[in-house]
Write a protein that holds these residues in place. Sequence first.
Motif, PDB file in Angstrom:
ATOM      1  N   ALA A  39     -18.113  -3.710  -6.341  1.00  0.00           N
ATOM      2  CA  ALA A  39     -18.808  -3.398  -5.092  1.00  0.00           C
ATOM      3  C   ALA A  39     -17.877  -2.741  -4.081  1.00  0.00           C
ATOM      4  N   ALA A  40     -16.631  -3.219  -4.039  1.00  0.00           N
ATOM      5  CA  ALA A  40     -15.650  -2.615  -3.117  1.00  0.00           C
ATOM      6  C   ALA A  40     -15.377  -1.175  -3.513  1.00  0.00           C
ATOM      7  N   LEU A  41     -15.318  -0.898  -4.814  1.00  0.00           N
ATOM      8  CA  LEU A  41     -15.084   0.470  -5.271  1.00  0.00           C
ATOM      9  C   LEU A  41     -16.287   1.358  -4.956  1.00  0.00           C
ATOM     10  N   ALA A  42     -17.477   0.815  -5.117  1.00  0.00           N
ATOM     11  CA  ALA A  42     -18.686   1.596  -4.827  1.00  0.00           C
ATOM     12  C   ALA A  42     -18.751   1.990  -3.356  1.00  0.00           C
ATOM     13  N   ILE A  51       0.837  -1.197   0.000  1.00  0.00           N
ATOM     14  CA  ILE A  51       0.000   0.000   0.000  1.00  0.00           C
ATOM     15  C   ILE A  51       0.874   1.249   0.000  1.00  0.00           C
ATOM     16  N   ALA A  52       1.991   1.192   0.683  1.00  0.00           N
ATOM     17  CA  ALA A  52       2.906   2.335   0.707  1.00  0.00           C
ATOM     18  C   ALA A  52       3.467   2.606  -0.687  1.00  0.00           C
ATOM     19  N   GLN A  53       3.783   1.553  -1.434  1.00  0.00           N
ATOM     20  CA  GLN A  53       4.308   1.728  -2.794  1.00  0.00           C
ATOM     21  C   GLN A  53       3.243   2.297  -3.727  1.00  0.00           C
ATOM     22  N   VAL A 102      -5.290  -7.057  -9.146  1.00  0.00           N
ATOM     23  CA  VAL A 102      -6.392  -6.629  -8.289  1.00  0.00           C
ATOM     24  C   VAL A 102      -7.420  -7.741  -8.221  1.00  0.00           C
ATOM     25  N   LYS A 103      -7.866  -8.052  -7.029  1.00  0.00           N
ATOM     26  CA  LYS A 103      -8.908  -9.056  -6.844  1.00  0.00           C
ATOM     27  C   LYS A 103      -9.768  -8.678  -5.656  1.00  0.00           C
ATOM     28  N   ALA A 104     -10.828  -9.442  -5.446  1.00  0.00           N
ATOM     29  CA  ALA A 104     -11.783  -9.101  -4.390  1.00  0.00           C
ATOM     30  C   ALA A 104     -11.111  -9.020  -3.026  1.00  0.00           C
ATOM     31  N   SER A 105     -10.123  -9.861  -2.792  1.00  0.00           N
ATOM     32  CA  SER A 105      -9.500  -9.938  -1.464  1.00  0.00           C
ATOM     33  C   SER A 105      -8.617  -8.735  -1.135  1.00  0.00           C
ATOM     34  N   ASN A 106      -8.151  -7.989  -2.151  1.00  0.00           N
ATOM     35  CA  ASN A 106      -7.300  -6.832  -1.849  1.00  0.00           C
ATOM     36  C   ASN A 106      -7.892  -5.508  -2.327  1.00  0.00           C
ATOM     37  N   ALA A 107      -9.040  -5.558  -2.981  1.00  0.00           N
ATOM     38  CA  ALA A 107      -9.604  -4.351  -3.590  1.00  0.00           C
ATOM     39  C   ALA A 107      -9.931  -3.276  -2.563  1.00  0.00           C
ATOM     40  N   THR A 108     -10.540  -3.643  -1.457  1.00  0.00           N
ATOM     41  CA  THR A 108     -10.951  -2.652  -0.460  1.00  0.00           C
ATOM     42  C   THR A 108      -9.751  -1.872   0.064  1.00  0.00           C
TER      43      THR A 108
END
Length: 249
Positions: free
Chosen positions: A244-247, A176-178, A210-216
């Motif tokens: 959905a995570a983006l929404a 996340i820092a990168q 990017v996948k559901a497990s890291n999207a949020t």
Amino acid sequence: MRPKIAAGNWKMNGTAAALCELDALSRALPENPPQVVICPPSPLLFRATDAVHGCPIQIGAQDCHTEEAGAFTGDISATMIADTGATHVILGHSERRDTHCETDADVQAKARTAWTSGLTAIICIGESNAQREAGETLDIIGAQLDGSLPDDVTADNTVIAYEPIWAIGTGKVPSIAQITEVHDFIRSRLTTRFGTEIGNALPLLYGGSVKASNATEIFAVENVDGALVGGASLKADDFAPIVAALASA
């Protein structure tokens, strides 16, 4: 407020039978979805735009030629893409830059012809693993931004997607820092060149495993306005949770 955008790049995958995924995705969208753009292979563009008629999904292409027409066997022009009803086109993807030897100047020329045809350009930038390990990431990103973006960029005609090449399809994801460092750098570079109003309005997408497990977690980064997703966009069951995570971000 910048739009949230979930874009799917199907690459060289899918036949007409795969278009059923568009209907499944439409039915799985949240009540107030972000902007959703699916970019299938060019032979599917006409049928894809028909398939999403009346639903909140837009269709894009994966590349266009620098010229509007001519003796360019096997290529597709922005005019042809727009004629299908598509609204977007991906430009400068690392796979095009690598295997087709596309330069920043090529990408900039393609962006201009895309705009002429009324298409929104999704311009990709990103560093290789060797460049990352050599500490050259921001230099590479800066040079690609300078060379790939025309001077008359606006938030209405351009989206920028940062895709570290070493994370595309590998399962490797930057920290996340990168991601934060690069997206903050891009935002600063844009505001310096184009001014605060335009620079802060341009949507910045992250792409690379990017996948559901890291999207949020990724979408919580301040200057991440969405994602350009590869393999996980091929199936509605995989892509819908990312949307959905983006929404909810």
